[in-house]
Design a protein around this motif. Structure first.
Motif, PDB file in Angstrom:
ATOM      1  N   THR B   8       0.720  -0.993   0.051  1.00 50.28           N
ATOM      2  CA  THR B   8      -0.063   0.061  -0.080  1.00 50.28           C
ATOM      3  C   THR B   8       0.831   1.515   0.120  1.00 50.28           C
ATOM      4  OG1 THR B   8      -1.846   1.154   1.202  1.00 50.28           O
ATOM      5  CG2 THR B   8      -0.240  -0.004   2.528  1.00 50.28           C
ATOM      6  N   SER B   9       0.200   2.465  -0.236  1.00 49.93           N
ATOM      7  CA  SER B   9       0.982   3.673  -0.283  1.00 49.93           C
ATOM      8  C   SER B   9       0.115   4.801  -0.227  1.00 49.93           C
ATOM      9  CB  SER B   9       1.747   3.714  -1.592  1.00 49.93           C
ATOM     10  OG  SER B   9       0.992   3.969  -2.764  1.00 49.93           O
ATOM     11  N   GLY B  10      -1.047   4.864  -0.647  1.00 50.71           N
ATOM     12  CA  GLY B  10      -1.899   6.084  -0.558  1.00 50.71           C
ATOM     13  C   GLY B  10      -1.766   6.606  -2.061  1.00 50.71           C
ATOM     14  N   LYS B  11      -0.675   7.229  -1.988  1.00 46.32           N
ATOM     15  CA  LYS B  11      -0.259   8.174  -3.425  1.00 46.32           C
ATOM     16  C   LYS B  11       0.008   7.044  -4.654  1.00 46.32           C
ATOM     17  CE  LYS B  11       2.972  11.633  -5.076  1.00 46.32           C
ATOM     18  NZ  LYS B  11       3.107  10.879  -6.545  1.00 46.32           N
ATOM     19  N   GLY B  12      -0.455   7.363  -5.672  1.00 46.47           N
ATOM     20  CA  GLY B  12      -0.207   6.519  -7.057  1.00 46.47           C
ATOM     21  C   GLY B  12       1.232   6.703  -7.645  1.00 46.47           C
ATOM     22  N   GLY B  13       1.555   5.821  -8.135  1.00 43.57           N
ATOM     23  CA  GLY B  13       2.922   5.911  -9.066  1.00 43.57           C
ATOM     24  C   GLY B  13       4.184   5.641  -8.139  1.00 43.57           C
ATOM     25  N   VAL B  14       3.831   5.446  -7.205  1.00 48.31           N
ATOM     26  CA  VAL B  14       5.323   5.202  -6.170  1.00 48.31           C
ATOM     27  C   VAL B  14       5.851   3.794  -6.316  1.00 48.31           C
ATOM     28  CG1 VAL B  14       4.552   7.023  -4.773  1.00 48.31           C
ATOM     29  CG2 VAL B  14       3.848   4.414  -4.149  1.00 48.31           C
ATOM     30  N   VAL B 140       4.537  -0.826   3.095  1.00 45.82           N
ATOM     31  CA  VAL B 140       4.127   0.541   2.984  1.00 45.82           C
ATOM     32  C   VAL B 140       5.249   1.266   1.952  1.00 45.82           C
ATOM     33  CG1 VAL B 140       3.543   2.910   3.911  1.00 45.82           C
ATOM     34  CG2 VAL B 140       2.901   0.990   5.234  1.00 45.82           C
ATOM     35  N   VAL B 141       5.038   1.345   0.603  1.00 46.66           N
ATOM     36  CA  VAL B 141       5.764   1.871  -0.519  1.00 46.66           C
ATOM     37  C   VAL B 141       5.816   3.216  -0.659  1.00 46.66           C
ATOM     38  CG1 VAL B 141       6.671   1.646  -2.827  1.00 46.66           C
ATOM     39  CG2 VAL B 141       5.251  -0.438  -1.749  1.00 46.66           C
ATOM     40  N   THR B 142       6.894   3.948  -0.064  1.00 42.34           N
ATOM     41  CA  THR B 142       7.195   5.293  -0.088  1.00 42.34           C
ATOM     42  C   THR B 142       8.137   5.829  -0.885  1.00 42.34           C
ATOM     43  OG1 THR B 142       6.330   5.312   2.413  1.00 42.34           O
ATOM     44  CG2 THR B 142       7.339   7.304   1.699  1.00 42.34           C
ATOM     45  N   ASN B 143       7.983   7.091  -1.574  1.00 43.53           N
ATOM     46  CA  ASN B 143       9.144   7.629  -2.204  1.00 43.53           C
ATOM     47  C   ASN B 143       9.615   8.729  -1.426  1.00 43.53           C
ATOM     48  OD1 ASN B 143       7.808   7.762  -5.647  1.00 43.53           O
ATOM     49  ND2 ASN B 143       8.662   6.089  -4.585  1.00 43.53           N
ATOM     50  N   PRO B 144      10.916   9.032  -1.423  1.00 43.58           N
ATOM     51  CA  PRO B 144      11.469  10.052  -0.617  1.00 43.58           C
ATOM     52  C   PRO B 144      11.123  11.542  -1.077  1.00 43.58           C
ATOM     53  CG  PRO B 144      13.050   9.098  -1.876  1.00 43.58           C
ATOM     54  CD  PRO B 144      11.812   8.578  -2.332  1.00 43.58           C
ATOM     55  N   LEU B 177       8.500  -0.323   6.138  1.00 47.34           N
ATOM     56  CA  LEU B 177       8.666   0.593   5.037  1.00 47.34           C
ATOM     57  C   LEU B 177       9.601   0.245   3.789  1.00 47.34           C
ATOM     58  CD1 LEU B 177       8.852   3.812   4.377  1.00 47.34           C
ATOM     59  CD2 LEU B 177      10.872   3.934   5.804  1.00 47.34           C
ATOM     60  N   LEU B 178       9.333   0.248   2.715  1.00 52.47           N
ATOM     61  CA  LEU B 178      10.009   0.114   1.699  1.00 52.47           C
ATOM     62  C   LEU B 178      10.257   1.350   0.973  1.00 52.47           C
ATOM     63  CD1 LEU B 178       8.603  -2.568   2.020  1.00 52.47           C
ATOM     64  CD2 LEU B 178       8.895  -3.228  -0.121  1.00 52.47           C
ATOM     65  N   LEU B 179      11.418   1.858   1.148  1.00 52.66           N
ATOM     66  CA  LEU B 179      11.418   3.454   0.419  1.00 52.66           C
ATOM     67  C   LEU B 179      12.037   3.152  -0.958  1.00 52.66           C
ATOM     68  CD1 LEU B 179      11.538   6.332   1.079  1.00 52.66           C
ATOM     69  CD2 LEU B 179      14.031   5.913   2.004  1.00 52.66           C
ATOM     70  N   SER B 180      11.134   3.519  -2.167  1.00 52.23           N
ATOM     71  CA  SER B 180      11.497   3.109  -3.536  1.00 52.23           C
ATOM     72  C   SER B 180      11.969   4.588  -4.077  1.00 52.23           C
ATOM     73  CB  SER B 180      10.465   2.577  -4.062  1.00 52.23           C
ATOM     74  OG  SER B 180       9.161   3.206  -4.111  1.00 52.23           O
ATOM     75  N   ARG B 181      12.667   4.389  -5.426  1.00 56.49           N
ATOM     76  CA  ARG B 181      12.919   5.388  -6.271  1.00 56.49           C
ATOM     77  C   ARG B 181      13.936   6.290  -5.439  1.00 56.49           C
ATOM     78  NH1 ARG B 181       8.590   7.094 -10.684  1.00 56.49           N
ATOM     79  NH2 ARG B 181      10.618   7.291 -11.692  1.00 56.49           N
ATOM     80  N   LEU B 207      12.306  -2.150   5.672  1.00 54.89           N
ATOM     81  CA  LEU B 207      12.491  -3.577   5.010  1.00 54.89           C
ATOM     82  C   LEU B 207      13.552  -3.343   3.970  1.00 54.89           C
ATOM     83  CD1 LEU B 207      11.358  -6.422   5.865  1.00 54.89           C
ATOM     84  CD2 LEU B 207       9.775  -6.044   4.216  1.00 54.89           C
ATOM     85  N   GLY B 208      13.784  -2.216   3.348  1.00 51.81           N
ATOM     86  CA  GLY B 208      14.604  -2.232   2.366  1.00 51.81           C
ATOM     87  C   GLY B 208      14.456  -0.634   1.436  1.00 51.81           C
ATOM     88  N   VAL B 209      15.561  -0.410   0.711  1.00 49.91           N
ATOM     89  CA  VAL B 209      15.642   0.722  -0.095  1.00 49.91           C
ATOM     90  C   VAL B 209      15.767   0.214  -1.361  1.00 49.91           C
ATOM     91  CG1 VAL B 209      17.001   2.743  -0.674  1.00 49.91           C
ATOM     92  CG2 VAL B 209      16.763   2.262   1.758  1.00 49.91           C
ATOM     93  N   ILE B 210      14.718   0.665  -2.300  1.00 50.66           N
ATOM     94  CA  ILE B 210      15.106   0.323  -3.656  1.00 50.66           C
ATOM     95  C   ILE B 210      15.303   1.620  -4.677  1.00 50.66           C
ATOM     96  CG2 ILE B 210      13.696  -0.647  -5.722  1.00 50.66           C
ATOM     97  CD1 ILE B 210      11.788  -0.981  -2.922  1.00 50.66           C
ATOM     98  N   PRO B 211      16.659   1.313  -5.092  1.00 49.22           N
ATOM     99  CA  PRO B 211      17.241   2.759  -5.859  1.00 49.22           C
ATOM    100  C   PRO B 211      16.342   2.989  -7.212  1.00 49.22           C
ATOM    101  CG  PRO B 211      18.634   0.720  -6.014  1.00 49.22           C
ATOM    102  CD  PRO B 211      17.784   0.190  -5.178  1.00 49.22           C
TER     103      PRO B 211
END
Lengths: 88, 269
Positions: B8-14, B140-144, B177-181, B207-211
């Motif tokens: 999940t994330s709430g925001k789209g495109g993350v 929770v997929v989140t962009n910085p 937390l999965l921090l992506s992009r 849980l991890g950072v996705i570059p």
């Protein structure tokens, strides 16, 4: 510290600005998330009761709901006008 | 009993669907029988990311309405026989999802599968609500980025109040937390929120950072979950995430800047 680092620090980075804005916003949104659902109605009714005795408007009254681990506090603040007693 | 994971994330495109596809594949490749469900009714895309768009016959709504059995609707992945995809309906509207119907499908899947990954749509409407309602764990997929972090925090509020576990006063959903992009180069020059910044605000278990990675687009172009691109940084990041989720202790990667030739020659820390 190199000359380059010096210039980097003097300018506030946009990331630190983002963090600051988010911390304020998220704290505010979290506190309103946990407040009881009856609060708006309570606020409205209290205002009506107060208006019976004192001539105040919406802006003169502030509500503050706070919650910590042990207790919940509802703070009510009323700024009374100069001649606060209504001539009844 | 299956473990139910909501992405999940709430925001789209993350990167929810990219993440759902990658972690479902990762879990299945580790030998766990896994189903991944698309909850985005009307805008399905998981089938495309998984490369099975031409094999969709029945969908999630058909199963809920009793028009097809679960076995008829589940698509077996062509890369891994432990992985099954349940596509969303493209023609119905989101009101076709019912809490009871979703509950029944998840219950039936639970008998046969070890993990069920629920790919949530963006927003906080019915599809998103039902994707998280029955969850045991939330990714929770989140962009910085400010709007993504704010929306993630909003989702955390919903996870702790509008889920079955919350309603039944059970142990709360485990949130990760999965921090992506993520772009370490931009973090270093102060243009992007760092992992620590986001952690300070959301206080979640990382849980991890996705570059930020070109391989994500390449993978979606070809309909192969990016985790199968084992040479890519994003693929490795997702492999780490799956391993950590399963209890392996792996050090975090992709947080610091890759050193170019110049950096290697002239040191620094």
């Amino acid at each position: 510290m190199s000359l380059l680092d010096y210039f980097r620090i003097t300018k506030t980075s946009s990331a630190s600005l983002a963090k600051e804005r988010l911390q304020i916003l998220v704290a505010h949104e979290r506190s309103s998330r946990h407040q009881p659902s009856y609060l708006p109605q309570l606020q409205k009714e209290l205002l009506e009761v107060i208006k019976k005795y004192v001539n105040v408007d919406q802006e003169a009254i502030s509500f503050n709901f706070e919650q910590d681990e042990n207790q919940e506090t509802l703070e009510l603040n009323i700024v009374l006008p100069d001649h606060h007693a209504k001539n009844l | 009993m299956a473990r139910i994971i909501v992405v999940t994330s709430g925001k789209g495109g993350v990167g929810k669907t990219t993440t759902s596809a990658a972690i479902a594949m990762g879990l299945a490749k580790k030998g766990h029988k896994t189903a991944v469900i698309d909850f985005d009714v009307g805008l399905r895309n998981l089938d495309l990311i998984m490369g099975c768009e031409r094999r969709v016959v029945y969908d999630f709504i058909n199963v809920i309405n009793g028009e097809a059995s679960l076995n008829q609707a589940l698509i077996r992945d062509k890369h891994c026989d432990q992985l099954y995809i349940l596509p969303a309906s493209q023609t119905r509207d989101k009101d076709a999802l019912t809490q009871e119907g979703v509950g029944k499908v998840l219950e039936e899947l639970s008998k046969d599968f070890q993990y069920v990954v629920c790919d949530s749509p963006a927003g906080i409407e019915r599809g998103a609500h039902l994707a998280m309602y029955y969850a045991d764990d939330a990714f929770v997929v989140t962009n910085p980025e400010v709007s993504s972090v704010r929306d993630s925090d909003r989702m955390l509020g919903l996870l702790s109040s509008k889920s079955r576990r919350a309603e039944r006063n059970e142990e709360p959903i485990k949130e990760y937390l999965l921090l992506s992009r993520y772009s370490p180069e931009r973090v270093k020059i102060g243009d992007m929120l760092s992992v620590d910044d986001v952690q300070d605000i959301l206080s979640l278990h990382l849980l991890g950072v996705i570059p930020e990675s070109k391989s994500v687009l390449t993978a979606s172009n070809s309909g192969v979950p990016v985790i199968l691109d084992e040479k890519s940084d994003a693929g490795q990041a997702y492999a780490d995430i799956v391993a950590r989720y399963l209890g392996e202790d792996r050090p975090h990667r992709f947080i610091d800047e890759k050193k170019g030739l110049f950096g290697k020659l002239f040191g620094g820390k």
